[in-house]
Design a protein around this motif. Structure first.
Motif, PDB file in Angstrom:
ATOM      1  N   UNK A 476      58.567 -36.084  33.921  1.00 14.97           N
ATOM      2  CA  UNK A 476      58.659 -36.009  35.381  1.00 14.97           C
ATOM      3  C   UNK A 476      57.674 -36.870  36.130  1.00 14.97           C
ATOM      4  N   UNK A 477      56.820 -37.623  35.445  1.00 15.94           N
ATOM      5  CA  UNK A 477      55.826 -38.460  36.111  1.00 15.94           C
ATOM      6  C   UNK A 477      56.314 -39.896  36.225  1.00 15.94           C
ATOM      7  N   UNK A 478      55.960 -40.551  37.325  1.00 19.46           N
ATOM      8  CA  UNK A 478      56.231 -41.987  37.434  1.00 19.46           C
ATOM      9  C   UNK A 478      55.247 -42.724  36.543  1.00 19.46           C
ATOM     10  N   UNK A 479      55.505 -44.010  36.313  1.00 17.71           N
ATOM     11  CA  UNK A 479      54.606 -44.797  35.481  1.00 17.71           C
ATOM     12  C   UNK A 479      53.215 -44.887  36.103  1.00 17.71           C
ATOM     13  N   UNK A 480      53.156 -44.882  37.444  1.00 17.80           N
ATOM     14  CA  UNK A 480      51.865 -44.951  38.136  1.00 17.80           C
ATOM     15  C   UNK A 480      51.084 -43.647  37.980  1.00 17.80           C
ATOM     16  N   UNK A 481      51.777 -42.510  38.054  1.00 15.58           N
ATOM     17  CA  UNK A 481      51.111 -41.214  37.903  1.00 15.58           C
ATOM     18  C   UNK A 481      50.579 -41.023  36.487  1.00 15.58           C
ATOM     19  N   UNK A 482      51.246 -41.621  35.510  1.00 13.44           N
ATOM     20  CA  UNK A 482      50.779 -41.522  34.125  1.00 13.44           C
ATOM     21  C   UNK A 482      49.418 -42.195  33.983  1.00 13.44           C
ATOM     22  N   UNK A 483      49.194 -43.299  34.716  1.00 13.67           N
ATOM     23  CA  UNK A 483      47.877 -43.933  34.722  1.00 13.67           C
ATOM     24  C   UNK A 483      46.803 -42.946  35.186  1.00 13.67           C
ATOM     25  N   UNK A 484      47.103 -42.244  36.266  1.00 19.10           N
ATOM     26  CA  UNK A 484      46.150 -41.280  36.823  1.00 19.10           C
ATOM     27  C   UNK A 484      45.887 -40.165  35.815  1.00 19.10           C
ATOM     28  N   UNK A 509      54.984 -40.456  47.390  1.00 18.17           N
ATOM     29  CA  UNK A 509      56.106 -41.333  47.085  1.00 18.17           C
ATOM     30  C   UNK A 509      55.693 -42.382  46.068  1.00 18.17           C
ATOM     31  N   UNK A 510      56.659 -43.050  45.420  1.00 20.42           N
ATOM     32  CA  UNK A 510      56.357 -44.042  44.382  1.00 20.42           C
ATOM     33  C   UNK A 510      55.515 -45.211  44.865  1.00 20.42           C
ATOM     34  N   UNK A 511      55.850 -45.766  46.027  1.00 18.49           N
ATOM     35  CA  UNK A 511      55.096 -46.920  46.538  1.00 18.49           C
ATOM     36  C   UNK A 511      53.672 -46.498  46.875  1.00 18.49           C
ATOM     37  N   UNK A 512      53.504 -45.312  47.431  1.00 15.05           N
ATOM     38  CA  UNK A 512      52.179 -44.801  47.737  1.00 15.05           C
ATOM     39  C   UNK A 512      51.332 -44.645  46.483  1.00 15.05           C
ATOM     40  N   UNK A 513      51.944 -44.180  45.413  1.00 16.87           N
ATOM     41  CA  UNK A 513      51.224 -44.052  44.150  1.00 16.87           C
ATOM     42  C   UNK A 513      50.830 -45.425  43.611  1.00 16.87           C
ATOM     43  N   UNK A 514      51.713 -46.408  43.774  1.00 19.21           N
ATOM     44  CA  UNK A 514      51.391 -47.764  43.330  1.00 19.21           C
ATOM     45  C   UNK A 514      50.189 -48.304  44.093  1.00 19.21           C
ATOM     46  N   UNK A 515      50.208 -48.132  45.423  1.00 18.34           N
ATOM     47  CA  UNK A 515      49.109 -48.646  46.247  1.00 18.34           C
ATOM     48  C   UNK A 515      47.804 -47.920  45.932  1.00 18.34           C
ATOM     49  N   UNK A 516      47.899 -46.610  45.686  1.00 19.24           N
ATOM     50  CA  UNK A 516      46.704 -45.846  45.348  1.00 19.24           C
ATOM     51  C   UNK A 516      46.115 -46.312  44.032  1.00 19.24           C
ATOM     52  N   UNK A 517      46.991 -46.542  43.048  1.00 20.37           N
ATOM     53  CA  UNK A 517      46.538 -46.995  41.735  1.00 20.37           C
ATOM     54  C   UNK A 517      45.928 -48.380  41.822  1.00 20.37           C
ATOM     55  N   UNK A 519      44.484 -49.758  44.426  1.00 18.00           N
ATOM     56  CA  UNK A 519      43.183 -49.622  45.061  1.00 18.00           C
ATOM     57  C   UNK A 519      42.143 -49.074  44.112  1.00 18.00           C
ATOM     58  N   UNK A 520      42.559 -48.134  43.276  1.00 15.93           N
ATOM     59  CA  UNK A 520      41.645 -47.555  42.296  1.00 15.93           C
ATOM     60  C   UNK A 520      41.198 -48.603  41.287  1.00 15.93           C
ATOM     61  N   UNK A 521      42.147 -49.466  40.852  1.00 16.60           N
ATOM     62  CA  UNK A 521      41.807 -50.529  39.909  1.00 16.60           C
ATOM     63  C   UNK A 521      40.789 -51.484  40.530  1.00 16.60           C
ATOM     64  N   UNK A 522      41.002 -51.863  41.803  1.00 17.21           N
ATOM     65  CA  UNK A 522      40.078 -52.800  42.471  1.00 17.21           C
ATOM     66  C   UNK A 522      38.697 -52.171  42.627  1.00 17.21           C
ATOM     67  N   UNK A 523      38.688 -50.868  42.945  1.00 14.10           N
ATOM     68  CA  UNK A 523      37.402 -50.182  43.124  1.00 14.10           C
ATOM     69  C   UNK A 523      36.614 -50.166  41.820  1.00 14.10           C
ATOM     70  N   UNK A 524      37.308 -49.869  40.733  1.00 13.04           N
ATOM     71  CA  UNK A 524      36.643 -49.834  39.438  1.00 13.04           C
ATOM     72  C   UNK A 524      36.170 -51.228  39.022  1.00 13.04           C
ATOM     73  N   UNK A 525      36.991 -52.245  39.314  1.00 10.01           N
ATOM     74  CA  UNK A 525      36.605 -53.623  38.984  1.00 10.01           C
ATOM     75  C   UNK A 525      35.358 -54.023  39.749  1.00 10.01           C
ATOM     76  N   UNK A 526      35.275 -53.610  41.037  1.00  7.95           N
ATOM     77  CA  UNK A 526      34.101 -53.915  41.834  1.00  7.95           C
ATOM     78  C   UNK A 526      32.857 -53.233  41.311  1.00  7.95           C
ATOM     79  N   UNK A 527      33.010 -51.969  40.886  1.00 11.12           N
ATOM     80  CA  UNK A 527      31.875 -51.247  40.316  1.00 11.12           C
ATOM     81  C   UNK A 527      31.378 -51.918  39.048  1.00 11.12           C
ATOM     82  N   UNK A 528      32.336 -52.423  38.250  1.00 12.11           N
ATOM     83  CA  UNK A 528      31.959 -53.087  37.005  1.00 12.11           C
ATOM     84  C   UNK A 528      31.180 -54.367  37.294  1.00 12.11           C
TER      85      UNK A 528
END
Length: 532
Positions: A476-484, A509-517, A519-528
């Protein structure tokens, strides 16, 4: 068994069940016909290699008026297809990007047909083996391109079931092969094995002709900047006009997914083995080993060597028993297709592994403890082999492939899936090559016979342990939610966390999950970068 589906991409459609989605489901379901090629080829070789006419053509006189082939020749003839599929799977990705998904499948059918033609005309083992290599190349390309086409074109709400249909087609191919083998086995000339082999031309023709009439993947067309063609292709899948608002919404979602991939940047194969917050290394290794464990259940022992095994177990009509086991395989794949989006992936894998190990130990114990001339023992052996196949068909057969297509991160998904697919074919080749040496009598062989089921039962214990600690519940999870899910919990605790994610995805919604993911990737990349 090998050749099962690998889902790629997010599919089309939302979470509902709009009536105009059924045309797309039927079109993508037809593509599953590609599974017939692998299933039928596997079943054919399992039968023809014990036919008298085939042995007279390719074997040697044993000195008593009977003909046979050596263990090494049997091992090579059976397993070499999987060597071809290994390289075919690796070639599929660039071919799919260059020719497109549907024309890539058509090209794979031509390569497969060339291999079949070589086998039909062979009079000696070397040319027959070369033919099986080319057939394997075609099957390997189909094994990647068909599921890729399916997952990119099928609605998300039924993606798991549609992709699982490819595995079902493999089982149907196995059943058709066993029926044809049983019908031709007693023919007095080479037609006994040439008819089953030649029928493969028909399956390749049906798939190639059908695919040439289907629309190309809209996701592929958008990626190639062919937006107008993508709109027409998606309109066919939705039974709508290219200018329909729903078509525009779907195309926008595909573009959003592709933008997310582009902003994350190109990844190399080395990136698949990096320790990150997204657990890329763990997920990639999980997919690779999941495919290995699927092969180590021992299922292909039955379909590659089942006829030989039943014959040596004292069963009077091994060809007929092979038909029965394939009927079980086809029938019990249907519950797996139905349950994968209902009961869940993780739970079914656990149940399947437990059921298979029990049955395999029973088969091994009965085979060792009771004489092969005992009729009751033969019935028990056949019954538990069929139950074992039923557990595999409803669980590890289709579901292992569905999970492999879901668990990889967006930026390494294609490369990780290619490695997982290659892992399956590599283990398929290794097990197919080693099995004759394990079970056959004679000097230099282990001569395990039915005792080989002690090995398969023990590997199913490994399947059980691996699933419990490494495979989360993704139903029942989208591919983006599986990342989370991977970022915030472990497979053992994934069932409870999954419920929370489903509620969040329904809100965003699916697009919202994509955008959230993203943003999360960029945030983690910046921290690194700051830490460096």
């Amino acid at each position: 068994m090998a050749g099962g589906p690998v889902a790629a991409g997010g599919g089309i459609g939302g979470t509902g069940t709009p009536k105009n989605k059924w045309s797309g489901i039927l079109m993508t379901a037809f593509a599953a016909f590609g599974g017939i090629l692998f299933g039928y080829d596997t079943g054919v070789i399992g039968g023809v290699k014990v036919m008298d006419s085939w042995l007279r053509t390719f074997g040697k006189d044993n000195g008593s008026g009977t003909y046979g082939i050596s263990t090494s020749t049997e091992s090579l003839v059976v397993s070499i297809l999987s060597a071809g599929t290994f390289f075919g799977a690796l070639l599929a990705a660039p071919m799919g990007d260059f020719l497109g998904r549907k024309w890539g499948i058509v090209s794979a059918c031509l390569v497969f047909s060339f291999g079949v033609a070589l086998q039909m005309g062979a009079k000696a083992i070397p040319l027959f083996v070369v033919g099986r290599i080319f057939a394997g190349l075609g099957v390997g390309m189909v094994s990647c391109l068909v599921p890729m086409y399916q997952s990119e074109c099928s609605p998300k709400w039924i993606r798991g079931a549609v992709v699982s249909c490819y595995q079902w087609a493999i089982t149907i191919g196995l059943l058709l092969a066993s029926i044809v083998n049983n019908a031709t086995q007693h023919r007095p000339n080479n037609s006994a094995w040439q008819i089953p082999t030649g029928i493969q031309f028909i399956w390749a023709l049906i798939l190639a002709a059908g695919m040439s009439l289907l629309p190309e993947s809209p996701r592929y067309l958008i990626k190639r900047h062919r937006d107008e063609d993508a709109a027409h292709a998606l309109a066919r899948l939705l039974s709508a006009s290219p200018h329909d608002p729903e078509v525009s919404v779907e195309l926008d979602e595909i573009r959003a997914n592709l933008r997310a991939e582009e902003e994350l940047g190109e990844s190399s194969y080395a990136d698949c083995f990096k320790m990150t917050h997204n657990k890329i290394l763990f997920r990639v290794l999980s997919g690779i080993f999941l495919q290995a464990w699927q092969q180590l259940t021992g299922i292909n022992f039955i379909f590659y060597y089942g006829t030989t095994f039943f014959k040596r177990s004292g069963i009077s009509d091994p060809f007929l028993i092979s038909v029965a086991t394939n009927v079980v395989n086809v029938g019990m794949t249907v519950p797996g297709i139905w349950l994968v989006d209902r009961a869940g992936r993780r739970s079914l894998l656990l149940i399947g592994a437990a059921g298979m190990l029990f049955c395999e130990y029973i088969v091994a114990i009965v085979g060792v403890a009771v004489s092969d001339t005992n009729l009751a023992a033969q019935k028990v052996l056949i019954a538990f082999v069929c139950i074992y196949i039923a557990f595999f068909a409803a669980t590890w057969g289709p579901i292992a492939w569905v999970i492999t297509g879901e668990i990889f991160p967006l930026n390494v998904r294609a490369k990780a899936m290619s490695m997982a697919t290659a892992s399956n074919w590599l283990w398929n080749f290794g097990i197919g090559y080693a099995t004759p040496y394990l079970v056959n009598p004679g000097a230099g062989n282990a001569n395990l016979g039915v005792k080989v089921f002690f090995i398969w039962g023990s590997t199913c214990v490994g399947c059980l342990i691996f699933t419990y600690f490494c495979i989360p519940e993704t139903k029942g999870l989208s591919l983006e939610a599986i990342d989370v899910l991977y970022q915030n919990t472990t497979p053992i605790h994934s069932v409870a966390y999954r419920r929370r994610l489903i509620a969040e995805e329904e809100a965003l919604g699916p697009v919202g999950m994509q955008e959230k993911e993203l943003g999360h990737e960029k945030e983690k990349s910046g921290e690194h970068l700051e830490s460096v």
